[in-house]
Design a protein around this motif. Structure first.
Motif, short mmCIF file in Angstrom:
data_model
loop_
_atom_site.label_atom_id
_atom_site.label_comp_id
_atom_site.label_asym_id
_atom_site.label_seq_id
_atom_site.Cartn_x
_atom_site.Cartn_y
_atom_site.Cartn_z
N VAL A 114 1.08 12.75 13.91
CA VAL A 114 1.66 13.06 12.60
C VAL A 114 2.52 11.90 12.12
CG1 VAL A 114 3.18 14.63 11.34
CG2 VAL A 114 1.62 15.54 13.07
N ALA A 115 3.33 11.35 13.01
CA ALA A 115 4.26 10.28 12.64
C ALA A 115 3.53 9.03 12.16
CB ALA A 115 5.17 9.94 13.82
N ILE A 116 2.41 8.69 12.79
CA ILE A 116 1.66 7.50 12.40
C ILE A 116 1.10 7.65 10.99
CG2 ILE A 116 -0.40 6.13 12.86
CD1 ILE A 116 1.82 5.47 14.71
N VAL A 117 0.55 8.82 10.68
CA VAL A 117 0.01 9.06 9.34
C VAL A 117 1.13 8.95 8.30
CG1 VAL A 117 -1.14 10.71 7.83
CG2 VAL A 117 -1.84 10.52 10.21
N LEU A 118 2.28 9.56 8.59
CA LEU A 118 3.42 9.47 7.68
C LEU A 118 3.89 8.03 7.52
CD1 LEU A 118 5.46 12.59 8.86
CD2 LEU A 118 4.24 12.34 6.69
N MET A 119 3.83 7.26 8.60
CA MET A 119 4.26 5.86 8.54
C MET A 119 3.36 5.05 7.60
SD MET A 119 4.66 3.04 11.60
CE MET A 119 2.90 2.92 11.92
N VAL A 120 2.04 5.25 7.72
CA VAL A 120 1.11 4.51 6.87
C VAL A 120 1.31 4.87 5.40
CG1 VAL A 120 -1.33 4.14 6.32
CG2 VAL A 120 -0.60 4.27 8.70
N LEU A 121 1.41 6.16 5.12
CA LEU A 121 1.60 6.61 3.74
C LEU A 121 2.94 6.12 3.18
CD1 LEU A 121 0.29 10.29 4.03
CD2 LEU A 121 -0.89 8.32 3.03
N GLN A 122 3.97 6.10 4.02
CA GLN A 122 5.27 5.61 3.58
C GLN A 122 5.22 4.12 3.27
OE1 GLN A 122 7.90 7.11 2.74
NE2 GLN A 122 9.60 5.69 2.91
N GLN A 123 4.46 3.36 4.07
CA GLN A 123 4.31 1.93 3.79
C GLN A 123 3.64 1.71 2.44
OE1 GLN A 123 5.41 -0.76 5.30
NE2 GLN A 123 6.41 0.35 6.95
N LEU A 124 2.67 2.57 2.11
CA LEU A 124 2.03 2.49 0.80
C LEU A 124 3.04 2.72 -0.32
CD1 LEU A 124 -1.44 4.29 1.14
CD2 LEU A 124 -1.02 1.99 0.27
N LEU A 125 3.91 3.72 -0.14
CA LEU A 125 4.93 3.99 -1.15
C LEU A 125 5.89 2.82 -1.31
CD1 LEU A 125 5.99 7.73 -0.61
CD2 LEU A 125 4.72 6.75 -2.51
N MET A 126 6.33 2.25 -0.18
CA MET A 126 7.27 1.14 -0.26
C MET A 126 6.63 -0.10 -0.86
SD MET A 126 9.81 1.28 3.04
CE MET A 126 8.56 1.35 4.31
N SER A 127 5.32 -0.27 -0.61
CA SER A 127 4.61 -1.44 -1.12
C SER A 127 4.27 -1.31 -2.59
CB SER A 127 3.33 -1.68 -0.31
OG SER A 127 3.62 -1.93 1.04
N THR A 128 4.43 -0.13 -3.15
CA THR A 128 4.12 0.08 -4.57
C THR A 128 5.40 0.46 -5.33
OG1 THR A 128 3.44 2.34 -4.01
CG2 THR A 128 1.71 0.69 -4.23
N ILE A 129 5.87 1.68 -5.11
CA ILE A 129 7.06 2.15 -5.81
C ILE A 129 8.28 1.31 -5.43
CG2 ILE A 129 8.62 4.11 -6.15
CD1 ILE A 129 6.25 5.95 -5.65
#
Length: 293
Positions: A114-129
């Motif tokens: 679960v944590a790895i999936v959240l980490m990848v999605l969070q990186q997407l948010l930080m790299s955009t928003i």
């Protein structure tokens, strides 16, 4: 929490004594080790509707945080640069260097998925928003279009895509998986040491203490409350919900400090928020873990 802060302390001491190149070690983790960890996670687990719920959760938490920060800054008539700096230091949690190893120690391999999936999605948010607000608050008036380039430079995204494709196509990797495991297993300790080294390079100076206090309140106290309200609406199991709330209670993301420095957006305040929230999380995160049992 003790093993986590012990590793942070090792990285902190190493940087204080040896003055190593933290940028190179961070790149080693981000561009080589973590992509293999992400690939292994997506390759070995079932892809289901929970991915959509994770996305809804992270987007909802980020948007709620930004809305609260915007209201706060409008009431106090802060500048656009101060608003953007506050968003960088408050809206993005450190679920990479901090949250992922924390979940691993708490819940083992099942929680790690679960944590790895959240980490990848969070990186997407930080790299955009995240990059968008860093660019928006920059005194150099840099355009937010830079965000797209940031995504393309994040190899963990390609690791996730490749892992999903190999999973769906049931491609056997045989003994090659052993090599992938060796590299993936090195990712967590290295990114933890890298965070400790980054903290050693930070100093608390020339900060706006009112902004810093609100940032720490948002990151360590209000964020897990918002996360709890969000996960209560999602059809997920209790363990997954608990992990999501704990992840939301982690300190300010170290990557946002790099964005703040790169775009010259309240870099002292953002750096201080990363350092102070990490130290104070030694008290707040165990409280969140206890309350979510």
């Amino acid at each position: 929490m003790l093993p986590i802060f012990f590793v942070f302390a090792v990285g902190y001491a190493a940087q204080s004594l040896l003055k190593l190149n933290t940028a190179m070690i961070s790149k080693l983790a981000i561009y080589i080790l973590v992509p293999f960890l992400v690939f292994r996670t997506f390759y070995s687990q079932t892809i289901d509707s929970s991915f959509m719920y994770f996305t809804i959760f992270l987007l909802g938490l980020c948007c709620l945080s930004i809305s609260i920060i915007t209201l706060f800054t409008k009431i106090l008539r802060y500048s656009e640069g101060e608003r953007c700096g506050l968003i960088l230091s408050s809206a993005f949690m450190n679920n990479g260097n901090y949250g992922t190893p924390l979940v691993l120690f708490l819940f083992g391999s099942e929680g790690m998925k679960v944590a790895i999936v959240l980490m990848v999605l969070q990186q997407l948010l930080m790299s955009t928003i995240g990059v968008y607000y860093a660019a928006k608050g920059s005194p150099y008036n840099v355009g937010g279009i830079h965000a797209a380039g940031q995504i393309l430079r994040m190899p963990m995204i390609y690791g996730a895509i490749l892992g999903i494709l190999c999973n769906w196509m049931s491609i056997p990797l045989g003994s090659l998986m052993k090599g992938i495991d060796f590299i993936a297993d090195a990712a967590i300790p290295v990114i933890m040491i890298a965070l400790g080294m980054q903290l050693a390079n930070m100093t608390v100076k020339k900060v706006n203490w009112k902004i810093l206090s609100f940032s720490i309140f948002m990151r360590l106290m209000l964020s897990p409350v918002l996360a709890f309200l969000l996960v209560a609406q999602l059809p997920l199991d209790n363990l997954t919900k608990q992990i999501m709330v704990i992840i939301a209670a982690t300190p300010t993301a170290a990557n946002t400090t790099m964005y703040a420095i790169q775009f010259r957006v309240q870099e002292n305040n953002v750096s201080a928020a990363t350092l102070m929230s990490t130290v104070l999380s030694l008290v707040t995160v165990p409280a969140v873990i206890y309350l979510t049992r």
